[in-house]
Write a protein that holds these residues in place. Structure first.
Motif, PDB file in Angstrom:
ATOM      1  N   MET A  25     -10.558 -18.617 -66.221  1.00 21.62           N
ATOM      2  CA  MET A  25     -10.346 -18.082 -64.861  1.00 21.62           C
ATOM      3  C   MET A  25     -11.648 -17.524 -64.292  1.00 21.62           C
ATOM      4  SD  MET A  25      -6.651 -16.144 -64.980  1.00 21.62           S
ATOM      5  CE  MET A  25      -6.944 -15.416 -63.368  1.00 21.62           C
ATOM      6  N   THR A  26     -12.482 -16.961 -65.161  1.00 26.15           N
ATOM      7  CA  THR A  26     -13.746 -16.378 -64.705  1.00 26.15           C
ATOM      8  C   THR A  26     -14.824 -17.447 -64.516  1.00 26.15           C
ATOM      9  OG1 THR A  26     -13.239 -14.299 -65.838  1.00 26.15           O
ATOM     10  CG2 THR A  26     -15.546 -14.707 -65.265  1.00 26.15           C
ATOM     11  N   ALA A  29     -13.955 -20.003 -61.686  1.00 23.87           N
ATOM     12  CA  ALA A  29     -13.317 -19.336 -60.551  1.00 23.87           C
ATOM     13  C   ALA A  29     -13.464 -20.123 -59.255  1.00 23.87           C
ATOM     14  CB  ALA A  29     -13.885 -17.923 -60.388  1.00 23.87           C
ATOM     15  N   GLU A  41      -7.467 -13.842 -58.754  1.00 23.11           N
ATOM     16  CA  GLU A  41      -7.958 -12.562 -59.261  1.00 23.11           C
ATOM     17  C   GLU A  41      -7.128 -12.122 -60.464  1.00 23.11           C
ATOM     18  OE1 GLU A  41      -7.506  -7.913 -57.981  1.00 23.11           O
ATOM     19  OE2 GLU A  41      -7.935  -9.352 -56.383  1.00 23.11           O
TER      20      GLU A  41
END
Length: 430
Positions: A25-26, A29, A41
């Motif tokens: 997810m990071t 992103a 987020e």
């Protein structure tokens, strides 16, 4: 156009899979935002051990109060990767009640209470996606419930547990015994310290229940799945399989009856011909073979477990659910309109390989053949070897019901000339 307000995601569990979900997810992103249409987020991470260092995750996001996290009311998606029945079940239903859709990798919970979870999702107008619950990174659930929605699936036959496939493959390729192969799987990290869920077929049975329910549009629970483990498979079984041009795999088999009026779901070791695509699936890989009316035969293959592969499936669901969220809609829910009965194992029809220890004297083969005939089980081939008053008799049958075979074996054990039933193995994939 990109929506500026991010989709808020809560993560329940941050172990091998959860930490990979957070990392992707990071690191991805921007790509995820472009694919979904809004930024994503990470809004909170529920864990049991808050003091553990979790690289790349803001410590301020860590909480031990999973219930409070899912009750926040501002979450768009809850990702559940803690496993087990409780508290996962309560947390998922609470998430629905407080406005979040759910992405889960929890095969045990879905196999036991999938219908109730789908009902809760529908009641609150939310999504329940669970691609990661079966076969890791392999796209399987979505093709079954979407790509093949216009087709009639008749059979799903698969290797859905990497640990057991590694062990059986090692026994086949090296001649190792079960315990030796298990010890190697444990040393390499393929098997848990307690491998019971894998080697006794519980993990595969949960996946079979999920697959059968989707494939046949029928509610199939874990209790409906016949399950046998693989701890009794021996090097002698592999030697017999090789003589037949076969190998041995722990298979999950979901079938529609020939008359279309019922289904069966089962997990057990089986001999399959070396010519079958599943026979060449090596190591800890998974593969699922699907047979349908219009599409014919399809095979899905790839890594079936591990942090990154499973996280890949979770993130695929996250993208799909995120898109639905932005569009104000939901994806496919439970499809159980067919409501077919799940037949007991005794009604399953297949071939069998039976190895008997018998007295080495005249008339034994005739006695054994008579028992098979009396129970309506037709013999295909017989192989006999004898020495010093002892003999082994290997019988391969034509197709027969499991109930008929069970009656045959029970009667064989009562014969004075039969010292023991060394092994019984089903023969599939022909």
């Amino acid at each position: 156009m990109m929506r500026t307000r991010p989709l808020k995601v809560a993560l329940l569990g941050c172990g091998v899979v959860g930490s990979e979900v957070a990392r992707i997810m990071t690191t991805h992103a921007d790509d995820l935002a472009a694919r979904i249409g809004a930024p994503v987020e990470l809004a909170g991470v529920a864990v049991r051990r808050p003091d553990k260092v979790r690289e790349g995750i803001d410590p301020a996001l860590i909480t031990t109060d999973a219930t409070a996290l899912v009750k926040r009311g501002d979450l768009d998606i809850v990702v559940e990767v803690i496993g087990g029945i409780e508290p996962a079940r309560t947390l998922i239903t609470t998430a629905f009640e407080h406005g979040a859709s759910v992405v889960s990798a929890n095969k045990a919970l879905l196999a036991q209470d999938g219908a109730a979870l789908h009902a809760a999702a529908e009641e609150h107008g939310k999504d329940l996606y669970y691609e990661a619950a079966v076969a890791g990174a392999i796209p399987l659930i979505r093709p079954l419930r979407e790509s093949l929605a216009g087709d009639k699936v008749n059979r799903v036959l698969g290797i859905v547990n990497g640990t057991t496939n590694f062990i059986l493959d090692k026994m086949d390729s090296t001649g190792a015994g079960y315990q030796e192969a298990l010890d190697e799987a444990t040393a390499l990290g393929y098997a848990e310290a307690d491998p019971t869920a894998d080697v006794e077929g519980f993990d595969a049975a949960a996946k079979a229940a999920i697959l059968a329910g989707i494939a046949f549009h029928t509610r199939v629970r874990l209790d409906d799945v016949h399950r046998e483990g693989m701890t009794e498979v021996t090097a002698a079984d592999f030697a017999s399989a090789k003589e037949m041009g076969c190998t041995i795999k722990l298979l999950a088999i979901c079938e529609r009856a020939e008359d279309g009026r019922s289904v069966t779901a089962r997990v057990h070791p089986a001999m399959i011909p070396l010519s079958h695509p599943l026979a060449s699936v090596r190591g800890a890989y998974n593969a699922v073979f699907v047979e349908s009316d219009a599409s014919g035969q399809l095979m899905f293959y790839g890594p079936g477990a591990g942090g990154s592969p499973t996280a890949s499936a979770v993130l695929g669901d996250l993208v799909a659910v995120g898109r639905n969220r932005l569009g104000g809609t939901t994806g496919p829910g439970e499809s159980a309109y067919a409501a077919l009965p799940v037949s007991p194992m005794g009604e399953v029809v297949t071939r069998y390989h039976i190895s008997l220890d018998v007295a080495d004297k005249p008339g034994v083969l005739a006695q054994v053949a008579t028992v098979f005939a009396e129970h309506g089980v037709s013999i295909d081939t017989v192989r006999q070897q004898g020495k010093d008053g002892e003999a082994s008799l290997v019988v391969v049958t034509h197709r027969a019901s499991d109930a008929a075979l069970g009656g045959t074996v029970e009667a064989l054990r009562k014969l004075d000339t039969v010292r023991g039933v060394a092994s019984i193995m089903r023969v599939e994939g022909e």
